[in-house]
Scaffold this active site. Structure first.
Site, PDB file in Angstrom:
ATOM      1  N   LYS A   1       0.120   4.290  -0.248  1.00 49.06           N
ATOM      2  CA  LYS A   1      -0.474   5.492   0.369  1.00 49.06           C
ATOM      3  C   LYS A   1      -0.197   6.704  -0.529  1.00 49.06           C
ATOM      4  CE  LYS A   1      -0.116   3.193   4.806  1.00 49.06           C
ATOM      5  NZ  LYS A   1       0.074   3.274   6.257  1.00 49.06           N
TER       6      LYS A   1
ATOM      7  N   GLY B   1       2.965   2.035  10.963  1.00 52.54           N
ATOM      8  CA  GLY B   1       3.981   3.085  10.903  1.00 52.54           C
ATOM      9  C   GLY B   1       4.719   3.322  12.211  1.00 52.54           C
TER      10      GLY B   1
ATOM     11  N   SER C   1       3.742  -2.373  10.397  1.00 55.17           N
ATOM     12  CA  SER C   1       5.187  -2.492  10.639  1.00 55.17           C
ATOM     13  C   SER C   1       5.751  -3.839  10.187  1.00 55.17           C
ATOM     14  CB  SER C   1       5.515  -2.218  12.112  1.00 55.17           C
ATOM     15  OG  SER C   1       5.188  -0.878  12.432  1.00 55.17           O
TER      16      SER C   1
ATOM     17  N   GLY D   1       3.063  -1.140   4.332  1.00 48.70           N
ATOM     18  CA  GLY D   1       3.095   0.290   4.043  1.00 48.70           C
ATOM     19  C   GLY D   1       4.513   0.746   3.746  1.00 48.70           C
ATOM     20  N   GLY D   2       5.174   1.315   4.746  1.00 48.81           N
ATOM     21  CA  GLY D   2       6.491   1.915   4.542  1.00 48.81           C
ATOM     22  C   GLY D   2       7.489   1.016   3.821  1.00 48.81           C
TER      23      GLY D   2
ATOM     24  N   GLU E   1      -5.167  -4.904  10.505  1.00 52.13           N
ATOM     25  CA  GLU E   1      -4.107  -3.935  10.750  1.00 52.13           C
ATOM     26  C   GLU E   1      -4.376  -3.201  12.060  1.00 52.13           C
ATOM     27  OE1 GLU E   1      -2.129  -2.665   6.787  1.00 52.13           O
ATOM     28  OE2 GLU E   1      -3.833  -1.351   7.132  1.00 52.13           O
TER      29      GLU E   1
ATOM     30  N   GLU F   1      -6.565   4.841   8.019  1.00 50.92           N
ATOM     31  CA  GLU F   1      -6.304   6.269   7.764  1.00 50.92           C
ATOM     32  C   GLU F   1      -7.529   6.934   7.156  1.00 50.92           C
ATOM     33  OE1 GLU F   1      -2.704   5.514   5.604  1.00 50.92           O
ATOM     34  OE2 GLU F   1      -1.742   4.932   7.480  1.00 50.92           O
TER      35      GLU F   1
ATOM     36  N   HIS G   1      -9.393   1.479   5.037  1.00 49.92           N
ATOM     37  CA  HIS G   1      -8.096   1.616   5.717  1.00 49.92           C
ATOM     38  C   HIS G   1      -8.268   2.539   6.921  1.00 49.92           C
ATOM     39  CE1 HIS G   1      -3.942   2.567   6.587  1.00 49.92           C
ATOM     40  NE2 HIS G   1      -3.625   1.478   5.913  1.00 49.92           N
TER      41      HIS G   1
ATOM     42  N   ASN H   1       0.866  -1.182   0.000  1.00 50.30           N
ATOM     43  CA  ASN H   1       0.000   0.000   0.000  1.00 50.30           C
ATOM     44  C   ASN H   1       0.899   1.228   0.000  1.00 50.30           C
ATOM     45  OD1 ASN H   1      -1.804   2.050   0.446  1.00 50.30           O
ATOM     46  ND2 ASN H   1      -2.383   1.392   2.526  1.00 50.30           N
TER      47      ASN H   1
END
Ligand code: 13P
Length: 266
Positions: free
Chosen positions: A18, A184, A224, A245-246, A178, A110, A108, A16
């Site tokens: 983002k 994150g 993470s 993600g990251g 999640e 967010e 999600h 993802n």
């Protein structure tokens, strides 16, 4: 209902992105990712690798993957609950399907937090995805406060039951568990927690969509995830992949995550 690892569930490693990468960066990234994975002889029949770029990148990613026959799939990060009409800024599932999207992320955390998406609107988005033959990746997860007050599973179970309530029996979905506090933060949930919640989410899928759907549905862990912890999550019988993600923004790291089967013993 028995909850077991099902060999029909091909692990899904999903990135993802983002709000990262414009369309030119997306082309460079996908090209490099495909090369790295092909060089490493990843068996794409044994693991499915997906990226979720911003809307404005989708056409570029589609063209590249189709032209070069890359064994990668892709999806969008959100979809409108409406099919067409006076909804400024919204994107229809029909448009995503026309761009060959396989998946779309809905709910999600967010979007729930910053765009006030309710369980009802997440359910409506999941239904819109199904209407357009897209597979919704339905995200659920508890905040740190939920975890403290109600334990790990209560909120994700409620969120998923609400999201599935309007879907047809046997609907093709993916679930992403999640924990909000793990996103994150560098602090992933334990594999035991991911497994325990995933098993309960599978029960919810069974109640809402039937036992065949429960056996078939892939339940991902997200929060993470990196190349050092992925193998431990994937050893759990009810965890069928990851929403990353990251670490999905760094080609070599994401490729290592996709190659988790090489380090299962680690
Ligand atoms: P991180 O992997 O950066 O924790 O993000 C997880 C996530 O939100 C994926 O949807």
């Amino acid at each position: 209902m028995a909850v077991t690892s099902d060999s029909r569930r091909i692990p899904l490693i999903a990135g993802n992105w983002k709000l990262n990468f414009d369309h030119l960066q997306s082309i460079a990234f996908v090209q490099k990712l495909a090369w790295v994975l092909q060089d490493a002889r990843l068996d794409f029949r044994a693991v499915e690798v997906a990226v979720f770029p911003p809307f404005t990148d989708l056409r570029s990613v589609q063209s590249l993957i189709a032209a070069d026959h890359f064994p990668l799939v892709f999806g969008a990060q959100d979809v409108s609950e409406h099919d067409s009409g006076a909804f400024t800024g919204e994107i229809s599932g029909a448009f995503l399907k026309a761009l060959d999207c396989t998946y779309v992320i809905v709910g999600h955390s967010e979007r729930r937090a910053y765009h006030h998406e309710s369980n009802e609107s997440v359910g409506a988005k999941a239904a819109a995805a199904i209407r357009h033959s897209l597979v919704p990746v339905i995200c659920v997860g508890e905040t740190a406060e939920d975890l403290e007050k109600r334990g790990a599973a209560a909120v994700p179970v409620e969120q998923l039951a609400a999201a599935l309530s309007g879907l047809p029996t046997g609907a093709d979905i993916v679930v992403a568990y999640e924990p909000v506090w793990a996103i994150g933060s560098g602090q992933a949930a334990t594999p035991e927690q991911a497994e325990s919640v995933a098993a309960q989410l599978r029960e919810v899928v069974g109640e809402a969509l039937g036992s065949d759907a429960a056996d078939r549905t892939r339940i991902l862990y997200g929060g993470s995830v990196n190349s050092g912890n992925i193998a431990r999550f994937l050893r759990e019988p009810n965890v069928d992949g990851a929403l990353v993600g990251g670490a999905s923004l760094v080609v070599d790291e994401f490729a290592k995550i996709a190659r988790f089967q090489n380090h299962v013993g680690v």
